[in-house]
Design a protein around this motif. Structure first.
Motif, PDB file in Angstrom:
ATOM      1  N   ALA A 137       0.988  -1.211  -0.120  1.00  0.00           N
ATOM      2  CA  ALA A 137       0.049   0.102   0.056  1.00  0.00           C
ATOM      3  C   ALA A 137       0.714   1.317   0.020  1.00  0.00           C
ATOM      4  N   ARG A 138       1.926   1.394   0.915  1.00  0.00           N
ATOM      5  CA  ARG A 138       2.661   2.580   0.608  1.00  0.00           C
ATOM      6  C   ARG A 138       3.498   2.668  -0.423  1.00  0.00           C
ATOM      7  N   LEU A 139       3.884   1.674  -0.947  1.00  0.00           N
ATOM      8  CA  LEU A 139       4.655   1.623  -2.302  1.00  0.00           C
ATOM      9  C   LEU A 139       3.885   2.244  -3.342  1.00  0.00           C
ATOM     10  N   GLU A 140       2.601   1.706  -3.608  1.00  0.00           N
ATOM     11  CA  GLU A 140       1.542   2.060  -4.496  1.00  0.00           C
ATOM     12  C   GLU A 140       1.316   3.665  -4.192  1.00  0.00           C
ATOM     13  N   ARG A 141       1.378   4.222  -3.123  1.00  0.00           N
ATOM     14  CA  ARG A 141       0.831   5.546  -2.845  1.00  0.00           C
ATOM     15  C   ARG A 141       2.288   6.435  -3.352  1.00  0.00           C
ATOM     16  N   GLY A 142       3.501   5.961  -3.696  1.00  0.00           N
ATOM     17  CA  GLY A 142       4.683   6.437  -4.006  1.00  0.00           C
ATOM     18  C   GLY A 142       5.871   6.433  -2.946  1.00  0.00           C
ATOM     19  N   ASP A 143       5.722   5.874  -1.747  1.00  0.00           N
ATOM     20  CA  ASP A 143       6.631   5.907  -0.945  1.00  0.00           C
ATOM     21  C   ASP A 143       7.840   5.283  -1.275  1.00  0.00           C
ATOM     22  N   ASP A 144       8.985   5.553  -0.896  1.00  0.00           N
ATOM     23  CA  ASP A 144      10.443   4.786  -1.285  1.00  0.00           C
ATOM     24  C   ASP A 144      10.499   3.739  -0.559  1.00  0.00           C
ATOM     25  N   VAL A 145      11.616   2.860  -0.756  1.00  0.00           N
ATOM     26  CA  VAL A 145      11.641   1.726  -0.123  1.00  0.00           C
ATOM     27  C   VAL A 145      11.630   1.794   1.510  1.00  0.00           C
ATOM     28  N   GLY A 146      12.599   2.754   1.937  1.00  0.00           N
ATOM     29  CA  GLY A 146      12.843   2.769   3.241  1.00  0.00           C
ATOM     30  C   GLY A 146      11.419   3.211   3.878  1.00  0.00           C
ATOM     31  N   VAL A 147      10.803   4.210   3.554  1.00  0.00           N
ATOM     32  CA  VAL A 147       9.345   4.509   4.061  1.00  0.00           C
ATOM     33  C   VAL A 147       8.388   3.451   4.008  1.00  0.00           C
ATOM     34  N   ALA A 148       8.366   2.607   2.889  1.00  0.00           N
ATOM     35  CA  ALA A 148       7.422   1.545   2.823  1.00  0.00           C
ATOM     36  C   ALA A 148       7.845   0.692   3.642  1.00  0.00           C
ATOM     37  N   SER A 149       9.100   0.406   3.886  1.00  0.00           N
ATOM     38  CA  SER A 149       9.386  -0.717   4.963  1.00  0.00           C
ATOM     39  C   SER A 149       9.284  -0.411   6.502  1.00  0.00           C
ATOM     40  N   GLU A 150       8.719   0.888   6.822  1.00  0.00           N
ATOM     41  CA  GLU A 150       8.871   1.304   8.039  1.00  0.00           C
ATOM     42  C   GLU A 150      10.302   1.593   8.652  1.00  0.00           C
TER      43      GLU A 150
END
Length: 313
Positions: A137-150
């Motif tokens: 979900a976070r990747l699909e909204r445009g977050d990078d790898v770091g943010v998407a993986s908390e």
């Protein structure tokens, strides 16, 4: 495709403007990135084997601090370790290869492996599934790898695995999968030295090395020992920036690790009858003649080196 033609094409692309993007597009259309699901499944099977080896030597994924050498096109191993409860996964690459579309595809395909990851890491599948859904979900909204993986997965490229910015003795496991065969021999020694520095006492280094001729994957007329017929000078005609192969034999990776101070606690080197027969049917270049056939013919190896010292809590 004839292996020599591929070698020449990649060599040309490595020296022209826009060559890297052209190479990526060719990989998506004709190469290893064409069948993403099949390639991803192979990577996940490799991850499963690695996690089993780590567990056998007392290093579970849950809670571990990991460092990956060679991120590749998409972060399969780091994402799977994140889903498995890793504390942190730093992954580095000399070149920034990952593409957002491939990263999202990777995260989506991990939904098929939540049960495997949970079993391999000894954690509830519900936890794995929740992380996977949040990651995607976070990747699909445009977050990078770091943010998407908390904040668990840290991707750094361009970066040199032999000269990291990490503090000493801060990592539980350094690992790579099908990477070291593409690294200059002297650079491998540097990677081992840096691993020794950043690993905590008792930490481990795991490498899975595919040291056969990679051109055999695109040309069925040759086998994985094909490149042993040529001298270094001859081989440079087809070696290139996109598929450099150092032609080191399996045992050399292990011996260099031991020379760097690691205690070898796993070594899967095995001479297979098929490879011995292939070797016997070909003319090996004299520069390899000093290597016993049962060592020369080995085209893959997994090994673990442990840093001396007591494992800290």
């Amino acid at each position: 495709m004839h292996w020599r033609a591929k070698g020449v094409l990649q060599k040309v692309l490595g020296h022209v403007p826009g060559g890297e993007q052209a190479h990526y597009l060719l990989q998506r259309r004709f190469g290893g990135l064409r069948g993403f699901r099949r390639e991803f499944d192979v990577k996940m099977d490799d991850w499963r084997l690695m996690v089993g080896h780590l567990r056998d030597v007392g290093r579970p994924i849950a809670g571990a601090r990991l460092f990956e050498v060679g991120s590749g096109w998409y972060p399969t191993f780091p994402f799977a370790c994140y889903l498995g409860g890793a504390r942190q996964v730093v992954t580095v690459d000399l070149n920034r290869h990952i593409r957002p579309a491939l990263v999202r595809n990777c995260a989506a395909n991990l939904a098929r492996y939540t049960a495997l990851i949970a079993e391999a890491c000894g954690i509830p599948e519900s936890d794995v599934r929740q992380r996977q859904q949040g990651l995607l979900a976070r990747l699909e909204r445009g977050d990078d790898v770091g943010v998407a993986s908390e904040g668990v997965v840290v991707y750094e490229a361009p970066a040199d695995a032999a000269r990291t910015r990490l503090d000493g003795q801060q990592v539980d496991c350094v690992f790579s999968n099908s990477v070291l065969e593409h690294v200059l021999p002297e650079a491998i020694d540097g990677i081992y030295r840096e691993a020794m520095r950043i690993l905590a006492p008792g930490g481990i280094m795991f490498h899975s090395v595919n040291c056969g001729d990679h051109y055999a994957y695109v040309d069925g007329s040759i086998n994985q020992l094909n490149y042993l017929q040529y001298s270094d000078r001859e081989w440079r005609r087809w070696d290139n920036a996109f598929l450099y192969q150092n032609r080191m034999r399996a045992y050399e990776f292990v011996e260099r690790a031991a020379a760097a101070g690691f205690d070898i606690v796993l070594n899967t080197e095995c001479a297979r009858e098929k490879r011995l027969a292939e070797l016997a049917s070909m003319q090996v270049h004299p520069q390899f003649a000093h290597i016993p056939p049962e060592r020369l013919c080995v085209t893959s190896i997994d090994f673990i080196g442990r840093k001396p010292g007591t494992v800290s809590a």
